[in-house]
Design a protein around this motif. Structure first.
Motif, PDB file in Angstrom:
ATOM      1  N   HIS A  80       0.812  -1.251  -0.088  1.00 25.25           N
ATOM      2  CA  HIS A  80       0.254   0.173   0.025  1.00 25.25           C
ATOM      3  C   HIS A  80       0.834   1.035   0.119  1.00 25.25           C
ATOM      4  CE1 HIS A  80       0.810   0.213   4.288  1.00 25.25           C
ATOM      5  NE2 HIS A  80       0.424  -0.672   3.710  1.00 25.25           N
ATOM      6  N   ASP A  81       0.090   2.109  -0.310  1.00 21.40           N
ATOM      7  CA  ASP A  81       1.071   4.107  -0.599  1.00 21.40           C
ATOM      8  C   ASP A  81       1.885   3.935   1.183  1.00 21.40           C
ATOM      9  OD1 ASP A  81       1.366   4.605  -2.950  1.00 21.40           O
ATOM     10  OD2 ASP A  81      -0.968   4.780  -2.642  1.00 21.40           O
ATOM     11  N   ILE A  82       3.005   4.791   1.051  1.00 24.39           N
ATOM     12  CA  ILE A  82       3.368   4.956   2.187  1.00 24.39           C
ATOM     13  C   ILE A  82       3.916   5.739   1.613  1.00 24.39           C
ATOM     14  CG2 ILE A  82       4.559   2.730   3.155  1.00 24.39           C
ATOM     15  CD1 ILE A  82       6.657   2.351   1.461  1.00 24.39           C
ATOM     16  N   GLU A  83       4.932   7.117   2.594  1.00 25.63           N
ATOM     17  CA  GLU A  83       5.227   8.310   2.201  1.00 25.63           C
ATOM     18  C   GLU A  83       6.863   8.189   2.854  1.00 25.63           C
ATOM     19  OE1 GLU A  83       3.743  11.328   1.660  1.00 25.63           O
ATOM     20  OE2 GLU A  83       1.879  10.018   1.353  1.00 25.63           O
ATOM     21  N   VAL A  84       7.363   7.982   1.907  1.00 27.08           N
ATOM     22  CA  VAL A  84       9.278   8.169   1.521  1.00 27.08           C
ATOM     23  C   VAL A  84       9.415   9.173   0.862  1.00 27.08           C
ATOM     24  CG1 VAL A  84       8.998   6.172   3.071  1.00 27.08           C
ATOM     25  CG2 VAL A  84       9.386   5.748   0.556  1.00 27.08           C
ATOM     26  N   ASP A  85      10.611   8.907   0.413  1.00 23.80           N
ATOM     27  CA  ASP A  85      11.298   9.879  -0.761  1.00 23.80           C
ATOM     28  C   ASP A  85      11.718   9.046  -1.317  1.00 23.80           C
ATOM     29  OD1 ASP A  85      10.424  12.723   0.760  1.00 23.80           O
ATOM     30  OD2 ASP A  85      12.185  12.520   1.788  1.00 23.80           O
ATOM     31  N   VAL A  86      11.891   8.199  -1.686  1.00 28.12           N
ATOM     32  CA  VAL A  86      12.568   7.093  -2.910  1.00 28.12           C
ATOM     33  C   VAL A  86      10.753   6.365  -3.713  1.00 28.12           C
ATOM     34  CG1 VAL A  86      13.923   6.209  -2.036  1.00 28.12           C
ATOM     35  CG2 VAL A  86      12.155   5.648  -1.578  1.00 28.12           C
ATOM     36  N   PRO A  87      11.707   5.906  -4.328  1.00 26.64           N
ATOM     37  CA  PRO A  87      10.353   5.342  -5.762  1.00 26.64           C
ATOM     38  C   PRO A  87       9.372   4.306  -4.721  1.00 26.64           C
ATOM     39  CG  PRO A  87      12.345   5.948  -7.528  1.00 26.64           C
ATOM     40  CD  PRO A  87      12.269   5.894  -5.750  1.00 26.64           C
ATOM     41  N   VAL A  88       8.821   3.987  -4.989  1.00 21.59           N
ATOM     42  CA  VAL A  88       8.059   2.862  -4.222  1.00 21.59           C
ATOM     43  C   VAL A  88       7.441   1.889  -4.990  1.00 21.59           C
ATOM     44  CG1 VAL A  88       5.614   2.051  -2.677  1.00 21.59           C
ATOM     45  CG2 VAL A  88       7.217   4.502  -2.629  1.00 21.59           C
ATOM     46  N   VAL A  89       7.374   0.610  -5.338  1.00 19.65           N
ATOM     47  CA  VAL A  89       6.466   0.117  -6.769  1.00 19.65           C
ATOM     48  C   VAL A  89       5.681  -1.011  -5.271  1.00 19.65           C
ATOM     49  CG1 VAL A  89       6.523  -2.100  -7.530  1.00 19.65           C
ATOM     50  CG2 VAL A  89       9.190  -0.680  -7.475  1.00 19.65           C
ATOM     51  N   LEU A  90       3.948  -0.584  -6.162  1.00 22.62           N
ATOM     52  CA  LEU A  90       3.584  -1.327  -5.307  1.00 22.62           C
ATOM     53  C   LEU A  90       2.780  -2.550  -5.742  1.00 22.62           C
ATOM     54  CD1 LEU A  90       0.362   2.010  -4.803  1.00 22.62           C
ATOM     55  CD2 LEU A  90       1.812   0.766  -3.314  1.00 22.62           C
ATOM     56  N   VAL A  91       2.859  -3.582  -5.048  1.00 19.13           N
ATOM     57  CA  VAL A  91       1.848  -5.274  -5.421  1.00 19.13           C
ATOM     58  C   VAL A  91       1.048  -5.623  -4.550  1.00 19.13           C
ATOM     59  CG1 VAL A  91       4.509  -5.659  -6.390  1.00 19.13           C
ATOM     60  CG2 VAL A  91       3.689  -6.101  -4.176  1.00 19.13           C
ATOM     61  N   LYS A  92       0.320  -6.552  -4.923  1.00 19.71           N
ATOM     62  CA  LYS A  92      -0.351  -7.423  -4.455  1.00 19.71           C
ATOM     63  C   LYS A  92       0.112  -7.913  -2.954  1.00 19.71           C
ATOM     64  CE  LYS A  92      -4.100  -5.292  -6.797  1.00 19.71           C
ATOM     65  NZ  LYS A  92      -5.298  -4.642  -6.621  1.00 19.71           N
ATOM     66  N   ASP A  93       1.318  -8.937  -3.113  1.00 11.31           N
ATOM     67  CA  ASP A  93       1.036  -9.771  -2.077  1.00 11.31           C
ATOM     68  C   ASP A  93       3.116  -9.734  -2.633  1.00 11.31           C
ATOM     69  OD1 ASP A  93       2.894 -12.137  -0.601  1.00 11.31           O
ATOM     70  OD2 ASP A  93       1.111 -13.408  -1.457  1.00 11.31           O
ATOM     71  N   SER A  94       3.443  -9.215  -1.393  1.00  9.96           N
ATOM     72  CA  SER A  94       4.978  -8.482  -1.191  1.00  9.96           C
ATOM     73  C   SER A  94       5.877  -9.513  -1.028  1.00  9.96           C
ATOM     74  CB  SER A  94       5.270  -7.135  -0.063  1.00  9.96           C
ATOM     75  OG  SER A  94       4.844  -7.744   0.877  1.00  9.96           O
ATOM     76  N   ARG A  95       4.963 -10.426  -0.041  1.00  8.68           N
ATOM     77  CA  ARG A  95       5.940 -11.960   0.446  1.00  8.68           C
ATOM     78  C   ARG A  95       6.257 -12.380  -1.123  1.00  8.68           C
ATOM     79  NH1 ARG A  95       7.269 -13.388   5.368  1.00  8.68           N
ATOM     80  NH2 ARG A  95       6.013 -12.480   6.277  1.00  8.68           N
ATOM     81  N   HIS A  96       5.958 -12.521  -1.733  1.00  9.80           N
ATOM     82  CA  HIS A  96       5.831 -13.626  -3.315  1.00  9.80           C
ATOM     83  C   HIS A  96       6.411 -12.325  -4.212  1.00  9.80           C
ATOM     84  CE1 HIS A  96       4.731 -14.713  -7.256  1.00  9.80           C
ATOM     85  NE2 HIS A  96       4.584 -15.762  -6.733  1.00  9.80           N
ATOM     86  N   ALA A  97       6.516 -10.958  -3.930  1.00 13.83           N
ATOM     87  CA  ALA A  97       7.339 -10.525  -4.617  1.00 13.83           C
ATOM     88  C   ALA A  97       8.413 -10.256  -4.826  1.00 13.83           C
ATOM     89  CB  ALA A  97       6.833  -9.068  -4.632  1.00 13.83           C
ATOM     90  N   LEU A  98       8.548 -10.349  -2.880  1.00 14.80           N
ATOM     91  CA  LEU A  98      10.259 -10.262  -2.783  1.00 14.80           C
ATOM     92  C   LEU A  98      10.593 -12.265  -3.465  1.00 14.80           C
ATOM     93  CD1 LEU A  98      12.297  -9.954  -0.579  1.00 14.80           C
ATOM     94  CD2 LEU A  98      11.342 -11.184   1.463  1.00 14.80           C
ATOM     95  N   ALA A  99       9.887 -13.001  -3.280  1.00 14.98           N
ATOM     96  CA  ALA A  99      10.793 -14.435  -3.853  1.00 14.98           C
ATOM     97  C   ALA A  99      11.274 -14.174  -4.904  1.00 14.98           C
ATOM     98  CB  ALA A  99       9.734 -15.805  -3.578  1.00 14.98           C
ATOM     99  N   VAL A 100      10.292 -13.774  -6.266  1.00 13.17           N
ATOM    100  CA  VAL A 100      10.493 -13.777  -7.518  1.00 13.17           C
ATOM    101  C   VAL A 100      11.654 -12.666  -7.490  1.00 13.17           C
ATOM    102  CG1 VAL A 100       9.377 -13.027  -9.556  1.00 13.17           C
ATOM    103  CG2 VAL A 100       8.339 -13.396  -7.991  1.00 13.17           C
ATOM    104  N   LEU A 101      11.399 -11.913  -7.118  1.00 10.52           N
ATOM    105  CA  LEU A 101      12.964 -10.319  -7.382  1.00 10.52           C
ATOM    106  C   LEU A 101      14.338 -10.578  -6.877  1.00 10.52           C
ATOM    107  CD1 LEU A 101      11.281  -7.177  -6.139  1.00 10.52           C
ATOM    108  CD2 LEU A 101      11.029  -8.032  -8.120  1.00 10.52           C
ATOM    109  N   SER A 102      14.080 -11.624  -5.777  1.00 13.11           N
ATOM    110  CA  SER A 102      15.835 -12.453  -5.352  1.00 13.11           C
ATOM    111  C   SER A 102      15.708 -13.148  -6.393  1.00 13.11           C
ATOM    112  CB  SER A 102      15.471 -12.743  -3.955  1.00 13.11           C
ATOM    113  OG  SER A 102      14.781 -12.008  -2.751  1.00 13.11           O
ATOM    114  N   ALA A 103      15.087 -14.329  -6.409  1.00 15.28           N
ATOM    115  CA  ALA A 103      15.839 -15.446  -7.029  1.00 15.28           C
ATOM    116  C   ALA A 103      16.094 -14.456  -8.633  1.00 15.28           C
ATOM    117  CB  ALA A 103      14.557 -16.062  -8.069  1.00 15.28           C
ATOM    118  N   HIS A 104      15.633 -13.864  -9.863  1.00 15.76           N
ATOM    119  CA  HIS A 104      16.011 -12.699 -10.750  1.00 15.76           C
ATOM    120  C   HIS A 104      16.977 -12.137 -10.140  1.00 15.76           C
ATOM    121  CE1 HIS A 104      15.804 -11.125 -14.454  1.00 15.76           C
ATOM    122  NE2 HIS A 104      15.576  -9.551 -13.774  1.00 15.76           N
TER     123      HIS A 104
END
Length: 502
Positions: free
Chosen positions: A71-95
């Motif tokens: 979900h949206d968070i207030e930070v001064d860097v780019p944010v990638v919004l995803v439905k499932d961050s755990r799944h994204a963590l696994a996908v991104l790490s493997a790649h």
């Protein structure tokens, strides 16, 4: 690697901010993050893992150049919004690490008890056969001959994938990994392409996490269903499920997998079966009857449960095309695992064993094995972890009373719980066997409990110190302290013999 390229791996991801920035690493831990990395805010698991979204600001302060969040968070860097961050963590790490499991033969071992011993047996056989191996699990991560400590068994995807990449880069051709039910449920091994999945057994444990045995078995089932749904005429690409035919849960797991199923066991007919089993104080021998022939086996570990561990390892090795002669040599040379029925010997006239058994089935198997080698009394020191499944405490108390002549109940890792309450819960099971307290005592101080057991031991007795095994710490309400059952036992034996503690 560009953030844009990583975000493209998640089809429904939304990038807020500049996607053309360089990512030098991936982390889901704000305090372990290095500048230039992508921070992934994984969702929380109540009672086990905090939601990482509130730490996004800390991650940016530590040098994170982009954030993945649900979900949206207030930070001064780019944010990638995803439905499932755990799944994204696994996908991104493997790649990010170049899908290293594709360059390894990866063998996973799961089950309540026996994962560590079975994984180490498989590793020993493979090494004996000449392979350079990697090993990941409860004892740490081993790459070749070098062992690195780790804080959890099945690691989070960024660490896990980085270790697999390091194994490949350092010339390992095959790796063995312990795969926990929590790790499966949390998606930590998503993206790992396993060749074989080995199942040891299912008994009561982790119900504080899973809630029911059905959900616990379902978590294990994820491992076998994720082996894939396809077949191959290339022998190198075939998948295998190695199942314990004597465990009822195997019938469930068999239905969940499309992989080739090979079974092992003692009671039931199986593809790999042990006969003529001889249990001695010095080790175990048996005849193994397999679809590849028959051979006599010896392993320097005691207990029927270690026969099962050996059968699982033999079956996994047969899958890799090793001969029974090579497997026999590997098992015979296997030195054992730290903290698994590990002997503490300072020349005393009684046996002291340290073991990791921390479940009802684990303690039952351990004490049954000890009874088979004890010439005199069995004195057991054990406890149960705090903030974990309370229902197993009286069960373990009852088991300890059944197979011990004297029991010293003590703290394990009490965590935030009152140690005295944990001891009281265990005592309920002890009192089912002993109305009075003349065959047991409660001592919350673990060092004092070990001291008491060693002080009362006579020649021929066996002192069993169960629950923590290889662990070198104790988790209490005030933090983690240094504590090693083996060191404490060694010091107390020396003190009793008039020597100087280490």
């Amino acid at each position: 690697m560009q953030l844009r390229d990583l975000a493209a791996l998640i089809p429904n991801a939304i990038v807020r901010g500049n996607a053309d920035i360089e990512i030098t690493g991936i982390s889901n831990h704000s305090r372990r993050l290095s500048p230039g990395e992508l921070f992934v805010c994984i969702s929380g698991i109540p009672g086990y893992q905090e939601d990482r979204h509130p730490y996004a600001g800390d991650a940016v302060h530590a040098g994170a150049v982009a954030i993945v969040a649900e979900h949206d968070i207030e930070v001064d860097v780019p944010v990638v919004l995803v439905k499932d961050s755990r799944h994204a963590l696994a996908v991104l790490s493997a790649h990010f690490y170049g899908y290293p499991s594709r360059e390894l033969t990866l063998i996973g071992v799961t089950g309540t008890n026996g994962k560590t011993t079975t994984a180490h047996m498989i590793d020993a056989i493979l090494r004996y056969a000449g392979s350079k191996t990697g090993l990941m699990g409860n004892i740490g991560t081993k790459i070749g001959d070098t062992l690195f400590e780790t804080d959890i068994n099945t690691q989070e995807p960024p660490v896990l994938q980085a270790n697999l990449r390091r194994m490949v880069d350092e010339g390992c051709s095959i790796a063995v990994m312990e795969v926990t039910s929590q790790g499966l449920d949390a998606g930590r091994v998503l993206g790992c392409e396993f060749r074989s999945a080995v199942f040891t057994n299912i008994t009561q444990d982790h119900l504080d996490y899973h809630g029911t045995m059905e959900r616990y078995i379902a978590a294990k089932g994820l491992f076998f269903s994720r082996l894939g749904n396809g077949f191959s005429d290339d022998p190198a690409k075939r998948k295998f499920a190695v199942l314990n035919e004597d465990d009822d849960a195997s019938s469930v797991l068999r239905k969940l997998t499309a992989a080739n199923v090979l079974t092992y066991g003692i009671r039931e007919e199986a593809d790999v079966r042990a006969e003529a089993i001889q249990l001695t104080p010095l080790g175990t021998s048996f005849r193994v009857v397999t679809y590849k022939g028959t051979a006599e086996m010896q392993v320097g570990m005691v207990g029927m449960f270690n026969v099962y561990n050996a059968l699982a390892a033999i079956t996994a090795a047969l899958v890799e095309g090793l001969t029974l002669e090579t497997i026999r040599g590997g098992l015979a040379s296997f030195p054992g695992v730290p903290g698994r029925m590990e002997v503490v010997n300072e020349g005393q006239p009684f046996l002291v064993l340290v073991d990791y058994a921390h479940t009802p089935d684990g303690l039952d198997n351990l004490l049954r094995a000890v009874q088979g080698v004890a010439r005199q009394r069995v004195i057991t020191v054990f406890g149960c972890g705090g903030d974990r499944d309370r229902t197993k405490r009286p069960i373990m108390g009852r088991i300890a009373a059944e197979y011990s002549d004297y029991v010293v109940v003590t703290s394990d890792n009490p965590r935030s719980e009152n140690p005295e309450q944990i001891l009281t819960d265990i005592e309920a099971g002890l009192r089912e066997k002993h109305d009075s307290g003349d065959s047991y005592e409660l001592t919350a101080d673990r060092a004092e409990a070990i001291t008491r057991a060693i002080a009362m031991a006579n020649p021929g007795d066996v002192v069993v110190i169960a629950g923590k095994g290889h662990e070198t710490y104790q988790i209490t309400s005030v933090g983690t302290i240094k504590f090693d059952d083996r060191e404490v036992a060694r010091d107390k034996i020396r003190e009793r013999r008039g020597g100087t503690p280490s």
